[in-house]
Design an enzyme around this catalytic site. Structure first.
Site, PDB file in Angstrom:
ATOM      1  N   HIS A   1       0.815  -1.219   0.000  1.00 21.23           N
ATOM      2  CA  HIS A   1       0.000   0.000   0.000  1.00 21.23           C
ATOM      3  C   HIS A   1       0.850   1.272   0.000  1.00 21.23           C
ATOM      4  O   HIS A   1       0.709   2.144  -0.850  1.00 21.23           O
ATOM      5  CB  HIS A   1      -0.874   0.057   1.266  1.00 21.23           C
ATOM      6  CG  HIS A   1      -1.660  -1.170   1.551  1.00 21.23           C
ATOM      7  ND1 HIS A   1      -2.822  -1.464   0.888  1.00 21.23           N
ATOM      8  CD2 HIS A   1      -1.481  -2.169   2.451  1.00 21.23           C
ATOM      9  CE1 HIS A   1      -3.327  -2.588   1.369  1.00 21.23           C
ATOM     10  NE2 HIS A   1      -2.527  -3.044   2.316  1.00 21.23           N
TER      11      HIS A   1
HETATM   12  C1  BDR Z   1      -2.777   0.666   5.500  1.00 20.71           C
HETATM   13  O1  BDR Z   1      -2.933   0.181   6.825  1.00 20.71           O
HETATM   14  C2  BDR Z   1      -1.706  -0.237   7.354  1.00 20.71           C
HETATM   15  O2  BDR Z   1      -1.811  -1.500   7.935  1.00 20.71           O
HETATM   16  C3  BDR Z   1      -0.700  -0.179   6.232  1.00 20.71           C
HETATM   17  O3  BDR Z   1       0.562   0.235   6.720  1.00 20.71           O
HETATM   18  C4  BDR Z   1      -1.282   0.807   5.263  1.00 20.71           C
HETATM   19  O4  BDR Z   1      -0.864   2.123   5.539  1.00 20.71           O
HETATM   20  C5  BDR Z   1      -3.486  -0.263   4.536  1.00 20.71           C
HETATM   21  O5  BDR Z   1      -4.841  -0.353   4.852  1.00 20.71           O
END
Ligand code: BDR
Ligand code: CA
Length: 310
Positions: free
Chosen positions: A239
């Protein structure tokens, strides 16, 4: 091309750490700020310091908000482990925080700019960014924009419709999305196109450096947790690096202008980013540049080359 200037607000987290590693080579990072999110603030701060130490980059790091504005704290140990960086065996931490007032650091750093070229990149809950905006609204006129990893245009991960970074502090997200700043949004609709496969990790392992082994161990853990929790297959979505790449390598993405609001009330929909996909002209402000698609293979090559460049 001149490297874009950024302040990186994060809650490491494996994909945050990979974002730091990528950004350190492609951006001029004026500072890293940490926020409560994937794990508690002391751990996200430790993990940011640890990542900077492993890549041997001298980046100022400030800790910020240790809780959401209104919501109860939530964390994500089921993805990142109890420490936020499950997987690698970590060395002794030698680095120390430059300070504990991330909000003031953001305000002072933005106010010191006179070229409107500084991006705020937010890859954790939006608490620090919202507090900075509310404390010093004048900073909005001095930034290039805010690049956010958060939300989605049709599905969630923490709930059926809410993504973690938004539901972890919905009130903060609502402040940021309605701030009038130029917003670049990398939501789950995009980041799920950028999953790490076993063969990518094997390629990273072959580099066999301190940094590549750290990344490979992190991603092995992260993608295994994702496979257990969500997909069944090994394809952990990277992400957070997307929120950097949309600034540094926009040619790898397709974007569309959309109106996006954050749902604060719904019994089943709190924390949802409501994206207007109707294409109705002039009805709502198009406050967000939404990343729709990523050239996955070019982006993965770029990420792996960047890891190899350490
Ligand atoms: C987001 O949530 C976190 O667990 C990850 O680092 C990312 O920023 C994804 O939903
Ligand atoms: Ca994150």
């Amino acid at each position: 091309m001149k490297k874009p200037k950024i302040i990186l607000d994060c809650d490491p987290g494996h994909d945050d750490a990979v974002a730091i590693i990528f950004a350190a080579k492609h951006c001029d990072i004026l500072g890293i700020t940490t926020v409560n999110g994937n794990v508690s603030l002391d751990l996200t701060s430790r993990n940011a310091l640890m990542t900077a130490q492993i890549i041997d980059e001298d980046i100022p790091i400030y800790s910020g908000a240790d809780r959401p504005l209104v919501a109860q704290r939530i964390h994500a140990p089921g993805i990142h482990g109890e420490t936020g960086l499950g997987g690698p065996i970590l060395p002794e931490l030698k680095r120390k925080l430059n300070g504990t007032n991330a909000i003031q650091f953001i305000i002072d750093t933005v106010r010191a700019q006179d070229d409107k070229e500084l991006w705020l990149v937010a890859i954790g809950p939006l608490t620090n960014i919202a507090l900075a905006i509310r404390t010093a609204p004048d900073i909005l006129d001095k930034i290039a924009g805010i690049s956010i990893m958060g939300g989605s245009n049709f599905f969630g991960n923490r709930t059926p419709v809410a993504e973690f970074n938004i539901i972890a502090d919905p009130e903060a997200a609502a402040i940021v999305f309605s701030s009038g700043a130029k917003i670049l949004m990398s939501g789950l609709n995009l980041t799920h196109q950028f999953g790490v496969l076993r063969e990518d990790i094997a390629t990273i392992r072959k580099i066999d450096s301190l940094v590549s082994n750290f990344v490979a161990d992190m991603l092995e853990f992260f993608a295994t947790m994702y496979a257990e929790k969500f997909f069944g297959e090994f394809n952990g979505p990277l992400h957070d690096p997307c929120a950097i790449m949309t600034i540094t390598h926009p040619e790898l993405f397709e974007f569309a202008e959309r109106n996006v609001e954050v749902e604060l009330c719904g019994e089943y929909t709190r924390g949802m980013t409501v994206v207007d996909e109707r294409g109705v002209k002039n009805e709502l402000t198009r406050n967000v540049k939404l990343a729709l698609n990523i050239d996955r293979s070019k982006a993965m090559d770029l990420l792996i080359k960047t890891i190899a460049s350490y």
